[in-house]
Design a protein around this motif. Structure first.
Motif, PDB file in Angstrom:
ATOM      1  N   THR A  25       0.384  -1.536   0.311  1.00 28.04           N
ATOM      2  CA  THR A  25      -0.219   0.495   0.371  1.00 28.04           C
ATOM      3  C   THR A  25       0.459   1.306  -0.033  1.00 28.04           C
ATOM      4  O   THR A  25       0.331   2.277  -0.367  1.00 28.04           O
ATOM      5  CB  THR A  25      -0.721   0.030   1.523  1.00 28.04           C
ATOM      6  N   SER A  26       2.161   1.184   0.730  1.00 30.83           N
ATOM      7  CA  SER A  26       3.121   2.492   0.344  1.00 30.83           C
ATOM      8  C   SER A  26       4.454   1.898   0.594  1.00 30.83           C
ATOM      9  O   SER A  26       4.961   0.894   0.771  1.00 30.83           O
ATOM     10  CB  SER A  26       2.954   2.736   1.892  1.00 30.83           C
ATOM     11  N   GLY A  27       5.202   2.662   0.048  1.00 27.14           N
ATOM     12  CA  GLY A  27       6.760   2.588   0.371  1.00 27.14           C
ATOM     13  C   GLY A  27       6.948   1.413  -0.006  1.00 27.14           C
ATOM     14  O   GLY A  27       6.951   1.378  -1.739  1.00 27.14           O
ATOM     15  N   ILE A  28       8.332   1.082   0.613  1.00 26.56           N
ATOM     16  CA  ILE A  28       8.846   0.236  -0.987  1.00 26.56           C
ATOM     17  C   ILE A  28       7.798  -0.493  -1.425  1.00 26.56           C
ATOM     18  O   ILE A  28       8.360  -0.784  -2.815  1.00 26.56           O
ATOM     19  CB  ILE A  28      10.239  -0.449   0.134  1.00 26.56           C
ATOM     20  N   GLY A  29       7.780  -1.668  -0.917  1.00 31.93           N
ATOM     21  CA  GLY A  29       6.274  -2.539  -1.524  1.00 31.93           C
ATOM     22  C   GLY A  29       5.560  -1.880  -2.378  1.00 31.93           C
ATOM     23  O   GLY A  29       5.465  -2.827  -3.749  1.00 31.93           O
ATOM     24  N   LYS A  30       4.961  -1.000  -2.418  1.00 30.76           N
ATOM     25  CA  LYS A  30       4.448  -0.258  -3.613  1.00 30.76           C
ATOM     26  C   LYS A  30       5.309   0.030  -4.789  1.00 30.76           C
ATOM     27  O   LYS A  30       4.758  -0.038  -5.833  1.00 30.76           O
ATOM     28  CB  LYS A  30       3.521   1.638  -3.032  1.00 30.76           C
TER      29      LYS A  30
END
Ligand SMILES: NC(=O)c1ccc[n+]([C@@H]2O[C@H](COP(=O)([O-])OP(=O)(O)OC[C@H]3O[C@@H](n4cnc5c(N)ncnc54)[C@H](OP(=O)(O)O)[C@@H]3O)[C@@H](O)[C@H]2O)c1
Length: 270
Positions: A25-30
């Motif tokens: 949903t945010s940051g590195i994963g997104k």
């Protein structure tokens, strides 16, 4: 920057089309979801905030015409971990990126034990269950498998003022290093990704103010590029600079230096 054609060919040839990313949903994963979507992989994306996952799904489908499956849930809770396992049973996931995680900071003695054990459940327990499940599943698949574990540069020594967070990442790093040897003959590549500070939702949740930080785009591609090529990746120039600078320092010295850095990151708590 995009993934290079030869990397896309290598990853699709070795592991197939489907990738799971926890914490997208945010940051590195997104950012990894966007880069892998752009490269034409089909994605399973997870996180607690279903509304953000639905928006991401729509964006990825419209921009790249890929298949995207949303599985919302709180991975610090075992029932949601089992739900994720059940919902992905029918998919040949070739790459699994266990990225969901968060940090805490400040004086250990003043911390909330509920929060600390919740972080342990997410960063370590759920990661262990998912690694075990997907390693067994990948062994039975026709193509190779790859498991990426989000460690951190704090994994390489104790860190005063983020003692439990650093300990969770030491667990992840140690597990990943050992499994990269153990699972290789089974056709499964394991990668530990150990970034330094990155500007994401992480620092607000951890109540840290990081003086210098990378952007998610600085770390997403180096992590993806290292799948199947390395055991540990230190993504981004700042990460390499910080880790290599400490490399010759004895462990007791590293602990003190990291403690001073973390004291700076948490001075607003005083
Ligand atoms: N940023 C850094 O400086 C840094 C450095 C080294 C390592 N890391 C590691 O990198 C990983 C990604 O963090 P980030 O920096 O990108 O932070 P972030 O922007 O806060 O992203 C964290 C992701 O994990 C998900 N998540 C958090 N708690 C969850 C839960 N209980 N159940 C399911 N999903 C959950 C979040 O989604 P929801 O909120 O929607 O659940 C979000 O998608 C973490 O493992 C972190 O420890 C970060």
């Amino acid at each position: 920057m995009k993934l290079k054609d030869r990397t896309i060919k290598r990853l699709k040839g070795n592991y197939g089309q489907w990738i799971l990313i926890t914490g997208a949903t945010s940051g590195i994963g997104k950012e990894m979801a966007i880069k892998l979507g752009e490269a034409g992989f089909n994605l399973v994306v997870t996180g607690r905030r279903k509304n953000l996952l639905d928006v991401l799904k729509q964006q990825l489908i419209e921009a790249y015409n890929i298949d995207v499956v949303v599985i919302a849930g709180d991975l610090s809770v075992e029932i949601d971990v089992i739900h994720l396992i059940e919902e992905t049973e029918h998919l040949n996931l070739g790459i699994v990126i266990l990225n969901a995680g968060y940090g805490t900071s400040g004086k250990f003695i003043n911390s909330s034990i509920e929060k600390e054990t919740n972080m342990l459940d997410l960063n370590c327990r759920s990661l262990l269950i998912l690694t075990h499940h997907f390693a067994k599943k990948m062994k039975g698949q026709s193509k190779k498998g790859a498991i990426v574990l989000l460690s951190s540069m704090v994994a390489f020594q104790g860190v005063p003022n983020a003692a439990n967070y650093a300990a969770t990442k030491a667990y992840v790093q140690s597990l990943g290093e050992a499994l990269s040897i153990e699972l290789k003959p089974e056709g499964i590549d394991v990668l530990c990704a150990a970034p330094g500070p990155v500007e994401t939702g992480f620092s607000a949740r951890a109540d840290m103010k990081m003086s210098k930080a990378l952007k998610p785009k600085d770390v997403a591609l180096p992590i993806i590029n290292a799948i199947g090529e390395k055991t540990t990746v230190l993504p981004g120039f700042l990460t390499k600079f910080l880790v290599y600078n400490l490399r010759m320092t004895p462990r007791w010295g590293k602990i003190r230096i990291m403690g001073r850095v973390m004291k700076g990151f948490t001075k607003q708590q005083a």
